[in-house]
Design a protein around this motif. Structure first.
Motif, PDB file in Angstrom:
ATOM      1  N   LEU A  95      83.046  66.359  97.251  1.00 59.39           N
ATOM      2  CA  LEU A  95      83.625  67.132  96.155  1.00 59.39           C
ATOM      3  C   LEU A  95      84.492  66.280  95.236  1.00 59.39           C
ATOM      4  CD1 LEU A  95      84.598  70.409  98.066  1.00 59.39           C
ATOM      5  CD2 LEU A  95      82.521  69.911  96.761  1.00 59.39           C
ATOM      6  N   ALA A  96      84.919  65.149  95.733  1.00 51.59           N
ATOM      7  CA  ALA A  96      85.725  64.282  94.863  1.00 51.59           C
ATOM      8  C   ALA A  96      84.867  63.613  93.806  1.00 51.59           C
ATOM      9  CB  ALA A  96      86.443  63.222  95.709  1.00 51.59           C
ATOM     10  N   GLU A  97      83.595  63.490  94.064  1.00 51.05           N
ATOM     11  CA  GLU A  97      82.709  62.786  93.148  1.00 51.05           C
ATOM     12  C   GLU A  97      81.649  63.682  92.515  1.00 51.05           C
ATOM     13  OE1 GLU A  97      80.997  59.717  95.432  1.00 51.05           O
ATOM     14  OE2 GLU A  97      82.911  58.670  95.853  1.00 51.05           O
ATOM     15  N   GLU A  98      81.310  64.805  93.148  1.00 45.79           N
ATOM     16  CA  GLU A  98      80.200  65.641  92.668  1.00 45.79           C
ATOM     17  C   GLU A  98      80.688  67.061  92.367  1.00 45.79           C
ATOM     18  OE1 GLU A  98      76.656  65.442  95.100  1.00 45.79           O
ATOM     19  OE2 GLU A  98      77.403  63.618  96.057  1.00 45.79           O
ATOM     20  N   ASP A  99      80.020  67.677  91.419  1.00 41.33           N
ATOM     21  CA  ASP A  99      80.247  69.095  91.079  1.00 41.33           C
ATOM     22  C   ASP A  99      79.045  69.887  91.590  1.00 41.33           C
ATOM     23  OD1 ASP A  99      80.973  71.533  90.113  1.00 41.33           O
ATOM     24  OD2 ASP A  99      80.831  71.000  87.979  1.00 41.33           O
ATOM     25  N   ILE A 100      79.317  70.807  92.516  1.00 43.49           N
ATOM     26  CA  ILE A 100      78.191  71.551  93.122  1.00 43.49           C
ATOM     27  C   ILE A 100      77.891  72.855  92.390  1.00 43.49           C
ATOM     28  CG2 ILE A 100      78.660  70.590  95.408  1.00 43.49           C
ATOM     29  CD1 ILE A 100      80.031  73.242  96.112  1.00 43.49           C
ATOM     30  N   ALA A 101      78.588  73.107  91.284  1.00 47.35           N
ATOM     31  CA  ALA A 101      78.400  74.374  90.561  1.00 47.35           C
ATOM     32  C   ALA A 101      76.974  74.525  90.072  1.00 47.35           C
ATOM     33  CB  ALA A 101      79.387  74.461  89.396  1.00 47.35           C
ATOM     34  N   ARG A 102      76.387  73.406  89.556  1.00 52.52           N
ATOM     35  CA  ARG A 102      75.017  73.508  89.023  1.00 52.52           C
ATOM     36  C   ARG A 102      74.032  73.827  90.143  1.00 52.52           C
ATOM     37  NH1 ARG A 102      72.063  72.432  84.673  1.00 52.52           N
ATOM     38  NH2 ARG A 102      69.936  71.639  84.914  1.00 52.52           N
ATOM     39  N   ASP A 103      74.227  73.179  91.307  1.00 51.48           N
ATOM     40  CA  ASP A 103      73.316  73.450  92.425  1.00 51.48           C
ATOM     41  C   ASP A 103      73.435  74.909  92.897  1.00 51.48           C
ATOM     42  OD1 ASP A 103      72.402  70.844  92.430  1.00 51.48           O
ATOM     43  OD2 ASP A 103      73.993  70.170  93.797  1.00 51.48           O
ATOM     44  N   LEU A 104      74.666  75.431  92.916  1.00 50.76           N
ATOM     45  CA  LEU A 104      74.843  76.851  93.300  1.00 50.76           C
ATOM     46  C   LEU A 104      74.187  77.784  92.287  1.00 50.76           C
ATOM     47  CD1 LEU A 104      78.555  76.962  94.565  1.00 50.76           C
ATOM     48  CD2 LEU A 104      76.448  76.907  95.922  1.00 50.76           C
ATOM     49  N   GLU A 105      74.264  77.381  91.011  1.00 53.85           N
ATOM     50  CA  GLU A 105      73.657  78.214  89.972  1.00 53.85           C
ATOM     51  C   GLU A 105      72.141  78.244  90.111  1.00 53.85           C
ATOM     52  OE1 GLU A 105      73.911  78.846  85.133  1.00 53.85           O
ATOM     53  OE2 GLU A 105      75.096  77.272  86.118  1.00 53.85           O
ATOM     54  N   LEU A 106      71.550  77.065  90.408  1.00 55.43           N
ATOM     55  CA  LEU A 106      70.101  77.035  90.625  1.00 55.43           C
ATOM     56  C   LEU A 106      69.719  77.885  91.839  1.00 55.43           C
ATOM     57  CD1 LEU A 106      69.362  73.239  89.955  1.00 55.43           C
ATOM     58  CD2 LEU A 106      68.728  75.200  88.512  1.00 55.43           C
ATOM     59  N   LEU A 107      70.512  77.779  92.878  1.00 53.64           N
ATOM     60  CA  LEU A 107      70.244  78.579  94.075  1.00 53.64           C
ATOM     61  C   LEU A 107      70.384  80.075  93.777  1.00 53.64           C
ATOM     62  CD1 LEU A 107      69.603  78.501  97.097  1.00 53.64           C
ATOM     63  CD2 LEU A 107      72.062  78.361  97.538  1.00 53.64           C
ATOM     64  N   TYR A 108      71.372  80.435  92.948  1.00 51.72           N
ATOM     65  CA  TYR A 108      71.559  81.845  92.582  1.00 51.72           C
ATOM     66  C   TYR A 108      70.344  82.381  91.833  1.00 51.72           C
ATOM     67  CZ  TYR A 108      72.959  85.765  89.652  1.00 51.72           C
ATOM     68  OH  TYR A 108      72.987  86.969  88.982  1.00 51.72           O
ATOM     69  N   TYR A 109      69.846  81.590  90.869  1.00 47.78           N
ATOM     70  CA  TYR A 109      68.741  82.084  90.043  1.00 47.78           C
ATOM     71  C   TYR A 109      67.446  82.224  90.829  1.00 47.78           C
ATOM     72  CZ  TYR A 109      71.306  82.125  85.683  1.00 47.78           C
ATOM     73  OH  TYR A 109      72.201  82.440  84.693  1.00 47.78           O
ATOM     74  N   THR A 110      67.319  81.506  91.940  1.00 41.24           N
ATOM     75  CA  THR A 110      66.103  81.678  92.748  1.00 41.24           C
ATOM     76  C   THR A 110      66.104  83.017  93.490  1.00 41.24           C
ATOM     77  OG1 THR A 110      67.134  80.551  94.627  1.00 41.24           O
ATOM     78  CG2 THR A 110      65.841  79.207  93.083  1.00 41.24           C
ATOM     79  N   SER A 111      67.290  83.647  93.651  1.00 42.95           N
ATOM     80  CA  SER A 111      67.382  84.929  94.379  1.00 42.95           C
ATOM     81  C   SER A 111      68.236  85.931  93.610  1.00 42.95           C
ATOM     82  CB  SER A 111      67.990  84.708  95.774  1.00 42.95           C
ATOM     83  OG  SER A 111      67.256  83.781  96.523  1.00 42.95           O
ATOM     84  N   ARG A 112      68.228  85.864  92.299  1.00 44.72           N
ATOM     85  CA  ARG A 112      69.146  86.685  91.514  1.00 44.72           C
ATOM     86  C   ARG A 112      68.837  88.189  91.572  1.00 44.72           C
ATOM     87  NH1 ARG A 112      65.941  83.951  87.848  1.00 44.72           N
ATOM     88  NH2 ARG A 112      64.678  85.206  86.390  1.00 44.72           N
ATOM     89  N   GLU A 113      67.616  88.541  91.996  1.00 44.00           N
ATOM     90  CA  GLU A 113      67.296  89.976  92.066  1.00 44.00           C
ATOM     91  C   GLU A 113      68.113  90.681  93.142  1.00 44.00           C
ATOM     92  OE1 GLU A 113      63.147  90.441  92.580  1.00 44.00           O
ATOM     93  OE2 GLU A 113      62.633  89.706  90.577  1.00 44.00           O
ATOM     94  N   SER A 114      68.468  89.919  94.189  1.00 42.96           N
ATOM     95  CA  SER A 114      69.221  90.545  95.278  1.00 42.96           C
ATOM     96  C   SER A 114      70.655  90.062  95.366  1.00 42.96           C
ATOM     97  CB  SER A 114      68.525  90.266  96.617  1.00 42.96           C
ATOM     98  OG  SER A 114      68.418  88.876  96.843  1.00 42.96           O
ATOM     99  N   LEU A 115      71.034  89.032  94.624  1.00 44.63           N
ATOM    100  CA  LEU A 115      72.381  88.484  94.701  1.00 44.63           C
ATOM    101  C   LEU A 115      73.209  88.880  93.487  1.00 44.63           C
ATOM    102  CD1 LEU A 115      71.781  84.846  95.991  1.00 44.63           C
ATOM    103  CD2 LEU A 115      72.374  86.887  97.304  1.00 44.63           C
TER     104      LEU A 115
END
Length: 609
Positions: A95-115
């Motif tokens: 977390l000191a070097e990377e931002d995981i927000a984009r990866d979480l967003e991609l993961l959200y959009y793959t299941s956005r119908e139920s999340l």
């Protein structure tokens, strides 16, 4: 027990004596067959009911298993999202070097119908990354939420919350979404060091609601399904809003202790069948509820079929038995109908009946008996009619001589004292009075004639009493043309004068009014005399003997005479009624039926005059 047995035997004898032969024969034959059919039918019905009940329980368990599979699939999908976020995104990132927000967003959009959202928080509740919304509300403290503390307390488990409104993030659309939260403890890497955190995955509650609602438990109206967590808190209920508002209660606290399977319970006075199924991974429980009354609804067709068979069979048996018994008892029924017609008063009845020797002999005996009874009844009726006429004649004869003697004494006294003009007036009124009294031999006259008779009588009495009192006679329109028996007002006036006006000193007053009251005619005679106490009033119309107050004048016939004549002619519904109070005068009401000319003619014929 002995009393009950005696009572049943007595009632059976009463029923036996009241019933016809045809009914008794039909009932005996039908009862035996019906008892057998009902016993056999109930046995089959109860057998099928038990089997049907088992099928319904099995159906409820099958439905709950299907719902469980659907929920399990939805929850597994949520758990897969959680695993992917943890093991593919969070574990591999510093977390000191990377931002995981984009990866979480991609993961959200793959299941956005139920999340609804995915978010990662530090051990102190600071937001590290989130999708699709990433701005926390100022008033929110994640570390105080139940899902956050549950993840920190039991780090080895996945935790599912009850439904709640997602209120963590600032939503530009100002939408409030109902969610079920999955939270878990995660290990975060920052500058190569491991620290604790919490992963939050919010699943849309509508997905769970869609799976659970409109579930058919196969028991008709009233059956429903609800979902609760292991502690008994309701996750889904078809009437959830009413429960939250306190308008409805559910037995979820007790159901939380039920093992998987079918149970019977009583809740709020209602018997219910409850089927429980545990949802894997979550500890949630699916609960299917079917009111016991609705279980019987499923037996409706079977019960209707059973009743149809029984009633149809009974109908056939009754029809056959009635036909057979009717053929056997037809002669007796014909004779019975003839006797009932005689009882109803019919004059001509055919009593000749063809049938067995005993029935024909009974028919001839009844014919002979009826002929003899009719002759005896005719004789009795003639004797009673003669007796009634004689009694009326005697009562009538008691009035005329009594008044005649008193009036003639007054005429003699006037003549001896030189009051010839007054004597002429009195004799003229007396002649007119007796002309009306004779009425050409008729006992029925008009109300106008009766009032005219009373007017002449008052003229004579006012002269005898030297105008100690005044008198007023009036009749309502239409009443004077009606008919009454004669000489009913004069005895009342005589009583009022002798007992009410004797001590008057010119201030006495007598009022006579005739008027309609419904279907009756009322002639009211009122005076302002001294009145009478209640006990005297009660004895005035006593038919047991003659009553006269001490020191009173009169013949003692008066009121009772008139009362008896009216009741002999018109019946006990008519006659006199007296209202009197000491020092308050007396009112005598004569009640008669309202007779027009035709009705008066009929009574005139019945009286034989």
């Amino acid at each position: 027990m002995a009393r009950l047995s005696v009572s049943l035997r007595r009632r059976w004898r009463e029923l036996y004596h009241r019933s016809s032969i045809q009914v008794i024969l039909s009932l005996f034959f039908t009862a035996v067959a019906v008892v057998g059919m009902v016993f056999l039918g109930l046995t089959l019905f109860l057998r099928f009911s038990a089997s049907n009940n088992a099928l319904l329980v099995e159906n409820s368990q099958r439905v709950l298993s299907q719902v469980n599979l659907n929920l399990d699939a939805r929850l597994r999908e949520m758990m897969r999202v959680s695993d992917a976020a943890y093991y593919r995104v969070i574990k591999d990132a510093d977390l000191a070097e990377e931002d995981i927000a984009r990866d979480l967003e991609l993961l959200y959009y793959t299941s956005r119908e139920s999340l609804v959202s995915i978010a990662v928080f530090s051990d102190s509740g600071d937001l590290i990354a989130a999708a699709p919304l990433a701005v926390l509300k100022n008033s929110v403290s994640p570390e105080r939420e139940g899902w956050f503390s549950a993840a920190q307390e039991r780090i080895e488990n996945l935790h599912f919350s009850t439904p709640h409104v997602q209120n963590l993030f600032v939503d530009p659309d100002y939408r409030y979404r109902w969610v079920v939260s999955l939270s878990r403890h995660v290990e975060l890497t920052r500058d190569g060091a491991i620290e604790s955190g919490v992963l939050l995955v919010d699943m849309s509650y509508s997905g769970i609601e869609q799976i659970c609602k409109d579930v058919d438990l196969g028991a008709g109206q009233g059956g429903y399904l609800y979902l609760m967590d292991g502690a008994g808190e309701i996750v889904y209920h078809p009437r959830q809003q009413l429960i939250y508002a306190g308008l409805l209660e559910e037995n979820n606290a007790s159901a939380a202790a039920y093992a998987d399977g079918s149970h019977n319970e009583v809740f709020q006075g209602q018997r219910r069948q409850v089927t429980v199924k545990t949802v894997g991974y979550t500890g949630w429980k699916l609960v299917g509820v079917v009111p016991s009354e609705n279980l019987w609804d499923n037996y409706g067709q079977l019960l209707l079929f059973f009743l149809f068979i029984v009633f149809f069979s009974v109908f056939l048996l009754v029809l056959v038995n009635l036909r057979l018994s009717a053929w056997i008892t037809a002669p007796m029924k014909k004779l019975d109908r003839a006797v009932k017609e005689l009882e109803a008063g019919r004059e001509t009845v055919d009593l000749k009946v063809d049938g067995p020797y005993e029935v024909e002999h009974l028919s001839r005996s009844i014919q002979s008996m009826v002929s003899t009874m009719r002759h005896l009844m005719d004789d009795i009726l003639q004797q009673e009619e003669q007796k009634r006429r004689s009694e009326l004649d005697v009562l009538q004869s008691q009035i005329n001589p009594h008044f005649l003697y008193n009036t003639l004494d007054s005429v003699i006294w006037m003549t001896e004292n030189g009051r010839t003009e007054d004597a002429v007036v009195m004799l003229t009124s007396l002649a007119r009075l007796f002309r009306i009294s004779l009425s050409r031999g008729s006992n029925i006259i008009t109300v106008a004639e009766e009032l005219e008779h009373a007017r002449h009588y008052l003229t004579i009495q006012k002269m005898r009493y030297k105008n100690k009192f005044s008198a007023d006679l009036s009749a309502e329109d239409g009443v004077e043309g009606l008919y009454t028996i004669k000489l009913i007002v004069q005895p009342i006036l005589e009583n009022a004068i002798y007992h009410g006006m004797d001590y008057a000193d010119g201030d006495g007053k007598i009022c006579v009014q005739a008027f309609r009251e419904g279907e009756d005619v009322v002639i009211e005679v009122a005076d302002n005399g001294p009145g009478m106490p209640e006990e005297v009033v009660e004895r005035l119309l006593d038919q047991s003997g003659v009553y006269a107050a001490a020191g009173s004048k009169g013949s003692g016939i008066g009121l009772r005479n008139v009362h008896r004549r009216i009741q002999l002619t018109f019946g006990r519904a008519y006659g006199l009624s007296i209202l009197s109070e000491p020092d308050d005068g007396t009112v005598v009401r004569i009640r008669l039926p309202a007779l027009d000319e035709e009705a008066g003619r009929r009574y005139r014929k019945e009286g034989g005059q």
